[in-house]
Design an enzyme around this catalytic site. Structure first.
Site, mmCIF file in Angstrom:
data_model
loop_
_atom_site.group_PDB
_atom_site.id
_atom_site.type_symbol
_atom_site.label_atom_id
_atom_site.label_comp_id
_atom_site.label_asym_id
_atom_site.label_seq_id
_atom_site.Cartn_x
_atom_site.Cartn_y
_atom_site.Cartn_z
ATOM 1 N N ASN A 1 -3.912 6.536 -1.293
ATOM 2 C CA ASN A 1 -3.185 6.857 -0.065
ATOM 3 C C ASN A 1 -2.430 8.176 -0.165
ATOM 4 O O ASN A 1 -2.242 8.864 0.849
ATOM 5 C CB ASN A 1 -2.217 5.728 0.295
ATOM 6 C CG ASN A 1 -2.937 4.572 0.958
ATOM 7 O OD1 ASN A 1 -4.058 4.713 1.427
ATOM 8 N ND2 ASN A 1 -2.289 3.421 1.000
ATOM 9 N N SER B 1 0.815 -1.210 0.000
ATOM 10 C CA SER B 1 0.000 0.000 0.000
ATOM 11 C C SER B 1 0.850 1.261 0.000
ATOM 12 O O SER B 1 0.345 2.334 -0.343
ATOM 13 C CB SER B 1 -0.919 0.016 1.225
ATOM 14 O OG SER B 1 -0.160 -0.002 2.421
#
Length: 289
Positions: free
Chosen positions: A191, A120
């Site tokens: 993100n 991520s």
């Protein structure tokens, strides 16, 4: 672009098990690898449980559930992934561990196997650098929980081939996901935007002297968020969010990327959100704050 029939998933924690579940539901044969037989059994039971819930809710036929379960095989041997057309890594978010795994996968898998990381926040390019054929390495960033969240970020590293990149996209589409293509930049798409925004929200808790409940109400009722920031960070895991924040700050040195001290203190105290029973809110039978 070669057709993908079998998928390997390395790491069968919450994310890896979710990815494996999505893959078997889409008709792929899946080999899931964990470091112990006990962890393999836990993951298989988790997947069967959630597929059983879908049958109970009328979202899946019992016969289809049984067929999907039959397409899953678990193992502790990395060599058992040798015949997979695509391998998705979902292990701990540590660069060295991922590089070691990808170097090993390159030796085990055939030359045409696409190797994907579910990272991520880490650089897919740096992960690929541990291999001799970085062109077959891509990112496939699923969101938690993988069976429910529709987005998958398909990440092109610096040396990813068009074939590997499009293979990841096609597989995600067959899984019923909504894939988006992006290049390997810190935080990718979601993100890069969401982490500093959530950090700003947490800083407001202290600056505006607002309660977590009122902050969540402000953002859901005033900004139209489907979930308040404190509830979201509790769901993601405060340790996971802090780790991602630190990784982005290390790359970008932007102050908004750095984890707020409040979150770091909560992480250090074991207040991790839903998974620990306590975060900004209390869950289950966790003792009061």
């Amino acid at each position: 672009m070669a057709e993908v029939r079998s998928i390997g998933v390395v790491g069968l924690g919450a994310m890896g098990a979710g990815i494996a579940q999505v893959a078997i539901e889409a008709g792929y044969d899946v080999v899931g690898r964990e470091v112990s037989a006990d962890l393999c059994d836990v993951a298989a039971a988790r997947i069967e449980h959630f597929l059983g819930r879908k049958v109970e809710k009328g979202q899946l036929e019992a016969a289809d559930r049984d067929a999907a379960v039959g397409r899953l095989r678990t193992t502790t041997a990395l060599d058992d992934l040798a015949g997979c057309d695509l391998v998705i890594e979902a292990i701990v978010e540590e660069l060295a561990a991922k590089q070691e795994l990808f170097a090993a996968l390159e030796d085990v898998c055939g030359p045409d196997t696409v190797l994907a990381s579910n990272t991520s926040a880490l650089s897919v390019t740096e992960i690929a650098a541990a291999t001799h054929a970085p062109e077959r390495v891509i990112g496939m960033h699923f969101f938690n929980p993988a069976p429910l969240m529709p987005l998958v970020e398909i990440v092109r590293a610096e040396l990813s081939s068009d074939e590997a990149f499009e293979t990841g996209f096609t597989v995600a589409e067959r899984m019923g996901k909504a894939p988006v293509r992006c290049h390997d930049t810190p935080g990718f798409v979601v993100n890069r935007i969401l982490i500093p925004l959530l950090n700003d929200c947490i800083r407001v808790l202290d600056e505006a002297r607002v309660s977590p409940e009122d902050l969540d109400t402000a953002m859901t009722k005033g900004a139209g968020w489907p979930m308040g920031p404190c509830t979201l960070v509790d769901l993601v895991g405060i340790d996971v969010h802090v780790h991602a924040s630190e990784a982005l700050y290390e790359k970008l040195r932007e102050p908004r990327m750095a984890a707020p001290p409040r979150l770091v203190a909560m992480r250090n105290a074991g207040l991790l959100g839903r998974k620990s029973g306590r975060g900004f809110y209390r869950y289950g039978d966790a003792p009061g704050a």
